[in-house]
Write a protein that holds these residues in place. Structure first.
Motif, PDB file in Angstrom:
ATOM      1  N   ARG A 193       0.853  -1.189   0.000  1.00 23.41           N
ATOM      2  CA  ARG A 193       0.000   0.000   0.000  1.00 23.41           C
ATOM      3  C   ARG A 193       0.887   1.237   0.000  1.00 23.41           C
ATOM      4  O   ARG A 193       2.096   1.148   0.230  1.00 23.41           O
ATOM      5  N   THR A 194       0.290   2.359  -0.253  1.00 19.70           N
ATOM      6  CA  THR A 194       1.027   3.619  -0.202  1.00 19.70           C
ATOM      7  C   THR A 194       1.315   3.977   1.256  1.00 19.70           C
ATOM      8  O   THR A 194       0.421   3.905   2.110  1.00 19.70           O
ATOM      9  N   ASP A 205       2.763  -4.689   5.402  1.00 19.19           N
ATOM     10  CA  ASP A 205       2.996  -3.586   4.462  1.00 19.19           C
ATOM     11  C   ASP A 205       3.802  -4.003   3.228  1.00 19.19           C
ATOM     12  O   ASP A 205       3.862  -3.244   2.252  1.00 19.19           O
ATOM     13  N   ALA A 238       2.194   2.349  -3.582  1.00 19.73           N
ATOM     14  CA  ALA A 238       1.884   0.922  -3.690  1.00 19.73           C
ATOM     15  C   ALA A 238       2.511   0.350  -4.955  1.00 19.73           C
ATOM     16  O   ALA A 238       2.425   0.953  -6.030  1.00 19.73           O
TER      17      ALA A 238
END
Length: 311
Positions: A193-194, A205, A238
């Motif tokens: 993800r960003t 993450d 991302a």
């Protein structure tokens, strides 16, 4: 008496001359129109049929062509060289002698194997794929036992250049240069993800993904677990491959935080209040302002809210 000596001298002279003429006339050299050589010099004894003497075997007709090439020698030049040694020698020499020198080449496949071996040592764990390999410079060498030395290469991205020494029967033949397009495939940590600045990275993450390492920066993260607990320094989108320069140790001190400035020796510890002028993680040196004096000094972050000054 003098007449007898004079006659004897003439007889001896003609015997010597007759012997020389007979010796020279008995020499015969036959050369075909085309010959092959292997050495660096063209020796008459290696390319011609010589009768009546062995003194012409080592007669040098000229330098040999490079391995894998040919040249032409004028027959008139060869005749002059022979007749200098034996003026009355018989000879059958073509108008032009074609000289060929066979050689051996180094195949691209052999270079690929050598390059793959060198790259696996430098990039263990990566899958190496070599394409568009081009050999540059001399690639044909003299006959004999051909061996290759240690390969050297450099470059940026997937394009590399290099060279390696070539030996024939232990004698150096110089370096063979090459250029190639190389893909290094390996697993890298990719953002799921960003993540914005200061976000702390955890197992949810990141994911490991196979990418072409040649197209990525050298500081790309190859081990996700090694960066768990670190914080984001620059925004990561991302799908981006994680790079070490976008990460930082989570700050224990934030800019503007009130901190305890400590000066300590083996027998003494002094502390006073200060203000951090920059974020800092464990072990980082940051500027701190002494709130009592207003003086700015450098200190090392040793704990949350604490900076140690040099004694």
């Amino acid at each position: 008496m003098k007449r007898i000596v004079r006659i004897s001298g003439w007889i001896l002279f003609w015997l010597i001359m007759g012997s020389a003429v007979s010796s020279s006339a008995s020499v015969r050299v036959v050369l075909p129109e085309s010959v092959r050589v292997t050495g660096d010099e063209i020796l008459l004894g290696e390319v011609a049929r010589i009768e009546g003497t062995s003194k012409l075997d080592k007669l040098v007709l000229g330098r040999s062509p490079r391995p894998g090439h040919s040249l032409s020698l004028p027959g008139s030049r060869i005749r002059i060289l022979i007749l200098r040694e034996f003026p009355d020698a018989e000879h059958e020499i073509p108008g032009v002698l074609r000289v060929e020198r066979p050689g051996q080449s180094i195949s691209e496949e052999r270079v690929k194997v050598l390059l793959q071996s060198s790259m696996r040592k430098r990039y263990p764990g990566a899958s190496i794929e070599i394409r568009d390999l081009r050999l540059q410079g001399q690639d044909t060498f003299a006959l004999g036992r051909l061996t290759l030395g240690a390969l050297e290469f450099s470059g940026t991205g997937s394009r590399i250049r290099g060279q390696f020494p070539v030996f024939v029967d232990g004698q150096s033949m110089g370096n063979l240069r090459f250029a190639a397009q190389v893909d290094r495939m390996g697993s890298v940590a990719v953002a799921v993800r960003t993540m914005e600045r200061d976000a702390v990275i955890g197992p949810d993450d990141l994911r490991m993904e196979r990418r072409n390492l040649s197209e990525l920066r050298d500081d790309v993260v190859l081990d996700a677990e090694a960066v768990y607990g670190m914080a984001v320094r620059l925004r990561i989108s991302a799908g981006d491959a994680l790079r070490a320069d976008r990460l930082m140790v989570p700050p224990l001190v934030r800019r503007g935080d009130r901190v305890r400035m400590v000066v300590q020796s083996e027998t003494l510890m002094v502390h006073t209040a200060g203000q951090a002028l920059r974020d800092g993680g464990m072990g980082e040196r940051i500027p701190v302002e002494n709130l009592r004096t207003g003086k700015v000094v450098q200190g090392e972050v040793t704990a949350a809210g604490q900076v140690r000054l040099a004694f």
